[in-house]
Design an enzyme around this catalytic site. Structure first.
Site, PDB file in Angstrom:
ATOM      1  N   HIS A 163     -15.365   5.997  -1.175  1.00 16.23           N
ATOM      2  CA  HIS A 163     -15.580   6.172   0.258  1.00 16.23           C
ATOM      3  C   HIS A 163     -16.451   7.587   0.252  1.00 16.23           C
ATOM      4  CE1 HIS A 163     -11.226   4.357   0.316  1.00 16.23           C
ATOM      5  NE2 HIS A 163     -12.360   3.192  -0.067  1.00 16.23           N
ATOM      6  N   THR A 183      -5.456  -2.362  -9.494  1.00 12.97           N
ATOM      7  CA  THR A 183      -5.883  -2.109  -7.933  1.00 12.97           C
ATOM      8  C   THR A 183      -5.828  -3.302  -7.143  1.00 12.97           C
ATOM      9  OG1 THR A 183      -7.638  -1.433  -6.732  1.00 12.97           O
ATOM     10  CG2 THR A 183      -8.200  -2.117  -8.852  1.00 12.97           C
ATOM     11  N   SER A 184      -5.544  -3.050  -6.046  1.00  8.13           N
ATOM     12  CA  SER A 184      -5.511  -4.374  -4.958  1.00  8.13           C
ATOM     13  C   SER A 184      -6.864  -4.761  -4.505  1.00  8.13           C
ATOM     14  CB  SER A 184      -4.561  -3.787  -3.699  1.00  8.13           C
ATOM     15  OG  SER A 184      -5.546  -2.820  -2.936  1.00  8.13           O
ATOM     16  N   GLU A 185      -7.745  -3.776  -4.807  1.00  9.50           N
ATOM     17  CA  GLU A 185      -9.179  -4.317  -4.491  1.00  9.50           C
ATOM     18  C   GLU A 185      -9.848  -4.760  -5.688  1.00  9.50           C
ATOM     19  OE1 GLU A 185     -11.340  -1.740  -1.255  1.00  9.50           O
ATOM     20  OE2 GLU A 185     -10.270  -0.429  -2.247  1.00  9.50           O
TER      21      GLU A 185
HETATM   22 ZN   LIG Z   1     -11.511   1.260  -0.480  1.00  4.19          ZN
END
Ligand SMILES: [Zn+2]
Length: 355
Positions: A181, A158-160
């Site tokens: 979210h 994941t990019s996060e």
């Molecule tokens: Zn997010």
């Protein structure tokens, strides 16, 4: 003279594989040692065998963790063997299970959300990028080091991930992190409103919420701002984005933080629309809950505060109130003297403007 035992002594004993039952009963225990023992007792009740010391393997309930603790410098062959072990498979299945629960509850949208589990001193398992959290397979998972470099896994991480890793680096007790979210909580994050307190016990005991300012998702700067809050908070509202939580127990517990916050935000939104001031618990009642929270090892900036300092909802402004004034308000609101005064002033102004 009696032996003095600190929290560090207990942690060292556990790290060597010893059990707390071998501690001398007649020793003097420091307050932090007593806290740790209470924490261990509670965690053992939840079937977590070892404390969340830095780099500890989390329990996955199915397979036992490998005897040797790995790190980012471990030989590639050992990392691969670990990544393909039965123990790791169990953790990958947990990631899929929690991802499915996030999706089913509409806490994630599109490819949004990501989850991570610490599996060594400076390594973590995490979810891949560009995959719906509701439909992940164990073979999609990735192993990364604490700088975000991918060590194992066919799909790209994941990019996060940096945010999760920065939380783990800053908060050594964090064994798992969860980001999503959920709409009601994210609504508060978008409005920049910290949920008010003293309304529901579950929230007071298990959650400790703060808001981090907005930065581009996935940047080290965003992770930094979140990490700055994880010393005293386990659930961070990320302005204009979503929520991230961490747990010192396990992944499901990190996910529970989301359920608790989302249910809370939804409930107080309903309560604030009913046209009457919401009722809150008293400071002594809150103090009781904070004692439970402290015994569970859950951080809160209010630990140690005096009762008078506890219930501060000065910032909370319920945005919606009943459009029809209550009968009491209507009587109080009718003030013929004030109306006459307003009328007189208006006439004076109009007269001057006419000149
Ligand atoms: Zn997010």
């Amino acid at each position: 003279m009696k032996t003095v035992i600190s929290a560090r002594d207990i942690e060292e004993l556990l790290a060597k594989g010893g059990g707390v039952s071998s501690l001398p009963a007649d020793a003097l225990y420091t307050p932090s040692a007593r806290d740790l023992l209470r924490d261990l007792e509670i965690r053992n009740g939840h079937a977590v065998a070892k404390p969340a010391a830095p780099g500890a393997y989390p329990s996955n309930g199915a397979a036992t963790p490998p005897a040797k603790q790995l790190n980012s410098k471990s030989p590639k062959a050992e990392l691969d063997a670990f990544f393909n072990s039965a123990y790791c498979q169990g953790l990958k299945e947990q990631l899929c299970d929690i991802g499915r629960r996030l999706w089913q509850r509409a806490y994630v949208d599109g490819n949004g959300g990501n989850i991570a589990i610490r599996v060594g001193e400076d390594i973590a398992l995490c979810t891949p990028t560009l995959v719906s959290k509701g439909f992940m397979k164990p073979e999609d998972m990735c192993l990364v080091d604490f700088e975000g470099n991918q060590l194992c896994g066919a799909k790209k991480r994941t990019s996060e991930i940096l945010m999760h890793l920065q939380i783990m680096k800053r908060q050594p007790r964090a064994v798992a992190t969860c980001h999503c979210h959920p709409p009601y909580s994210t609504g508060f994050a978008v409005a920049g409103v910290e949920p008010p307190t003293c309304m529901i016990p579950e929230y007071e005991v298990f959650s400790s919420v703060a808001i981090a300012p907005y930065r581009t998702p996935g940047t080290p700067e965003m992770g930094q701002l979140v990490a700055d809050l994880v010393d005293k908070h386990n659930t961070i509202l990320m302005a204009n984005h979503g929520v991230v939580s961490w747990s010192h127990n396990n992944l499901e517990d990190a996910y529970f933080k989301m359920e608790i916050l989302e249910a809370y935000c939804r409930t107080i939104l309903v309560a604030s629309q009913l046209g009457v001031p919401v009722k809150t618990m008293s400071a002594p009642q809150l103090q009781d809950l904070l004692k439970i929270k402290q015994s569970l090892g859950i951080p809160d900036p209010r630990h140690g505060l005096k009762e008078a300092e506890l219930c501060d909802n000065a910032e909370w402004r319920p945005g919606v109130s009943c459009a029809v004034a209550s009968r009491k308000d209507a009587v109080v609101g009718f003030d013929s003297e004030a109306e006459n005064a307003v009328q007189a002033i208006t006439e004076q102004i109009m007269a001057r403007m006419g000149k």
